[in-house]
Design a protein around this motif. Structure first.
Motif, mmCIF file in Angstrom:
data_model
loop_
_atom_site.group_PDB
_atom_site.id
_atom_site.type_symbol
_atom_site.label_atom_id
_atom_site.label_comp_id
_atom_site.label_asym_id
_atom_site.label_seq_id
_atom_site.Cartn_x
_atom_site.Cartn_y
_atom_site.Cartn_z
ATOM 1 N N MET A 93 -5.128 -33.589 68.433
ATOM 2 C CA MET A 93 -6.331 -33.916 69.202
ATOM 3 C C MET A 93 -6.024 -34.799 70.405
ATOM 4 N N ASP A 94 -4.755 -35.219 70.515
ATOM 5 C CA ASP A 94 -4.318 -36.071 71.621
ATOM 6 C C ASP A 94 -5.028 -37.422 71.608
ATOM 7 N N VAL A 95 -5.236 -37.956 70.403
ATOM 8 C CA VAL A 95 -5.856 -39.278 70.289
ATOM 9 C C VAL A 95 -4.955 -40.234 69.506
ATOM 10 N N ALA A 96 -3.716 -39.818 69.232
ATOM 11 C CA ALA A 96 -2.795 -40.661 68.471
ATOM 12 C C ALA A 96 -2.318 -41.830 69.324
ATOM 13 N N THR A 97 -2.044 -42.959 68.677
ATOM 14 C CA THR A 97 -1.494 -44.115 69.377
ATOM 15 C C THR A 97 -0.022 -43.857 69.672
ATOM 16 N N GLY A 98 0.578 -44.721 70.477
ATOM 17 C CA GLY A 98 1.986 -44.561 70.799
ATOM 18 C C GLY A 98 2.855 -44.603 69.559
ATOM 19 N N GLU A 99 2.553 -45.521 68.648
ATOM 20 C CA GLU A 99 3.324 -45.639 67.412
ATOM 21 C C GLU A 99 3.165 -44.389 66.551
ATOM 22 N N GLU A 100 1.943 -43.855 66.502
ATOM 23 C CA GLU A 100 1.695 -42.646 65.708
ATOM 24 C C GLU A 100 2.424 -41.446 66.302
ATOM 25 N N ARG A 101 2.459 -41.363 67.633
ATOM 26 C CA ARG A 101 3.169 -40.263 68.286
ATOM 27 C C ARG A 101 4.658 -40.306 67.946
ATOM 28 N N GLU A 102 5.218 -41.510 67.969
ATOM 29 C CA GLU A 102 6.637 -41.659 67.654
ATOM 30 C C GLU A 102 6.925 -41.234 66.223
ATOM 31 N N GLU A 103 6.021 -41.552 65.303
ATOM 32 C CA GLU A 103 6.218 -41.174 63.904
ATOM 33 C C GLU A 103 6.202 -39.660 63.742
ATOM 34 N N VAL A 104 5.272 -38.995 64.439
ATOM 35 C CA VAL A 104 5.211 -37.535 64.367
ATOM 36 C C VAL A 104 6.469 -36.919 64.976
ATOM 37 N N GLU A 105 6.926 -37.464 66.104
ATOM 38 C CA GLU A 105 8.116 -36.929 66.756
ATOM 39 C C GLU A 105 9.345 -37.076 65.857
ATOM 40 N N ARG A 106 9.455 -38.223 65.171
ATOM 41 C CA ARG A 106 10.586 -38.418 64.251
ATOM 42 C C ARG A 106 10.526 -37.407 63.114
ATOM 43 N N TRP A 107 9.332 -37.172 62.610
ATOM 44 C CA TRP A 107 9.143 -36.219 61.509
ATOM 45 C C TRP A 107 9.503 -34.804 61.953
ATOM 46 N N LEU A 108 9.115 -34.442 63.187
ATOM 47 C CA LEU A 108 9.432 -33.110 63.709
ATOM 48 C C LEU A 108 10.932 -32.920 63.874
ATOM 49 N N ALA A 109 11.635 -34.011 64.195
ATOM 50 C CA ALA A 109 13.075 -33.911 64.438
ATOM 51 C C ALA A 109 13.890 -33.828 63.152
ATOM 52 N N GLU A 110 13.253 -34.089 62.014
ATOM 53 C CA GLU A 110 13.993 -34.121 60.753
ATOM 54 C C GLU A 110 14.539 -32.759 60.362
ATOM 55 N N ASN A 111 13.732 -31.710 60.495
ATOM 56 C CA ASN A 111 14.216 -30.369 60.141
ATOM 57 C C ASN A 111 13.315 -29.310 60.749
ATOM 58 N N GLU A 112 13.796 -28.072 60.758
ATOM 59 C CA GLU A 112 13.061 -26.966 61.367
ATOM 60 C C GLU A 112 11.797 -26.636 60.582
ATOM 61 N N GLY A 113 11.827 -26.887 59.268
ATOM 62 C CA GLY A 113 10.652 -26.595 58.451
ATOM 63 C C GLY A 113 9.432 -27.368 58.913
ATOM 64 N N ASN A 114 9.637 -28.630 59.274
ATOM 65 C CA ASN A 114 8.520 -29.435 59.761
ATOM 66 C C ASN A 114 7.980 -28.883 61.074
ATOM 67 N N GLY A 115 8.898 -28.435 61.926
ATOM 68 C CA GLY A 115 8.472 -27.869 63.196
ATOM 69 C C GLY A 115 7.677 -26.590 63.009
ATOM 70 N N GLU A 116 8.117 -25.759 62.059
ATOM 71 C CA GLU A 116 7.401 -24.514 61.783
ATOM 72 C C GLU A 116 5.994 -24.815 61.271
#
Length: 380
Positions: free
Chosen positions: A18-41
């Motif tokens: 929704m593009d309403v995440a805080t900077g800290e929340e965005r960083e957490e999501v980005e770290r989670w996405l970088a963990e593995n391809e399954g998360n990205g899918e």
């Protein structure tokens, strides 16, 4: 796909989309996405469905009573063979200036399988209602504002003799439920499409009622006067306890589930009564006179009194029977094999029927068509 996607708070994904995440929340999501391809899918699927159902003119809003964080459904041909698995996620989203709704999207199956029930027809959930039928034949509608005891005193036929114990009938129609307190203090929650014959007061050595349908009893303890529930298949005898009885006339069994205390069940074809303990359930087969006693999660069989259905390994045709009674609808199977699908999950009883059907349709290979108050079930 791995299960790592479950290690992140779902709200973070929604806020990120929704593009309403805080900077800290965005960083957490980005770290989670970088963990593995399954998360990205997983994220890409969420984004695709989010854009399809939550943005612009194509957004579909479901006005639910509540939103579930997670709803897991298993659809099997048997309890042993796993065929389908899906997770439906809910999130509260502000979509329009004056409207806050709850929506959902299907994340595990291909989007081509997404099918919604017609929005032109809305089937409301059941309500509190019953009819009190006196022994004389006089009928009185019962609502929230008219207690059972008050109705007995207020509407008792003038010709009825006070000294005589009269048996009256409580009829709860399809699309209804009713909670009442009997003369001895016993509380009874009666389910849809059920009938309970009760006296205006208890006299003698026992307290006896007759049930056709389903009810949850909280029996007032009285060791000198056992409480007996008659059913089409046999009697349930207790002193003081909490138990659920399922004895619908269109079923081939009578089932008693014990929550607290102790009960004894004696089927009409049984020489002796069978006593069960808390957490046990006895099922009596009306065709064979056989019995089966097993330990169960009693919440599954009493949750209907608390506004929900807890479904574990239940066939679709059994689920549809419950929906038919509660929503006062008729079910027709275009594909009989759909009856054999087995589901597990929690459903909110006071949601509109359309919402319940959408959940089932979104999470398995079955879809529904509504025509007035008839539901047509067919395979996709």
């Amino acid at each position: 796909m791995t299960d790592d996607k479950r290690h992140i708070n779902w709200d973070l994904i929604v806020r990120h989309l929704m593009d309403v995440a805080t900077g800290e929340e965005r960083e957490e999501v980005e770290r989670w996405l970088a963990e593995n391809e399954g998360n990205g899918e997983y994220y890409r699927k969420a984004k695709r469905y989010f854009e399809t159902y939550y943005t612009g003119k194509e957004t579909r809003v479901v006005d639910c009573k509540g939103a579930w964080n997670e709803f897991v459904v298993y659809a099997d041909k048997s309890r042993e063979t796993h065929i389908w698995r899906a997770i439906v996620k809910y999130a509260a989203i502000l979509l329009f200036p004056l409207c806050v709704g709850f929506g959902y999207w299907f994340l595990e199956n291909d989007e081509s399988q997404t099918t919604f029930v017609s929005e032109d027809i809305s089937i409301e959930p059941g309500t509190t209602k019953a009819v009190l039928v006196f022994n004389s034949g006089q009928q009185v509608k019962l609502t929230d504002s008219i207690a059972f005891g008050q109705a007995i005193e207020k509407f008792k036929p003038s010709g009825q003799i006070d000294e005589a114990v009269e048996y009256n009938k409580i009829i709860v129609p399809r699309g209804g439920e009713y909670n009442l307190v009997l003369a001895d203090g016993t509380s009874v929650m009666i389910n849809s499409d059920s009938k309970l014959n009760v006296p205006d007061r208890f006299e003698g050595k026992e307290r006896r009622v007759r049930l056709e349908g389903e009810a949850l009893f909280h029996v007032a303890r009285d060791v000198e006067h056992p409480f007996i529930v008659e059913t089409v298949g046999g009697d349930v005898t207790v002193l003081g306890t909490v138990f659920n009885v399922n004895a619908y006339s269109d079923e081939d069994y009578v089932q008693t589930t014990l929550v607290e205390g102790s009960v004894a069940f004696q089927g009409k074809g049984m020489a002796d009564a069978k006593t069960i303990s808390p957490g046990e359930q006895i099922t009596y087969d009306l065709q064979t006179n056989g019995i089966n006693v097993e330990r169960v999660n009693t919440d599954i069989f009493t949750a209907w009194t608390e506004g929900k259905w807890i479904i574990e390994g239940m066939r679709l045709d059994e689920i549809m029977k419950q929906l038919a009674r509660w929503y006062d609808i008729t079910v027709f199977y275009q594909n009989p094999e759909a009856k054999e699908l087995v589901f597990t999950g929690d459903l909110e009883k006071y949601n509109k029927c359309n919402v319940i059907l959408d959940i089932i349709s979104l999470t398995t290979n079955v879809e529904f068509e509504l025509k007035e108050r008839v539901i047509i079930v067919k395979m996709k």
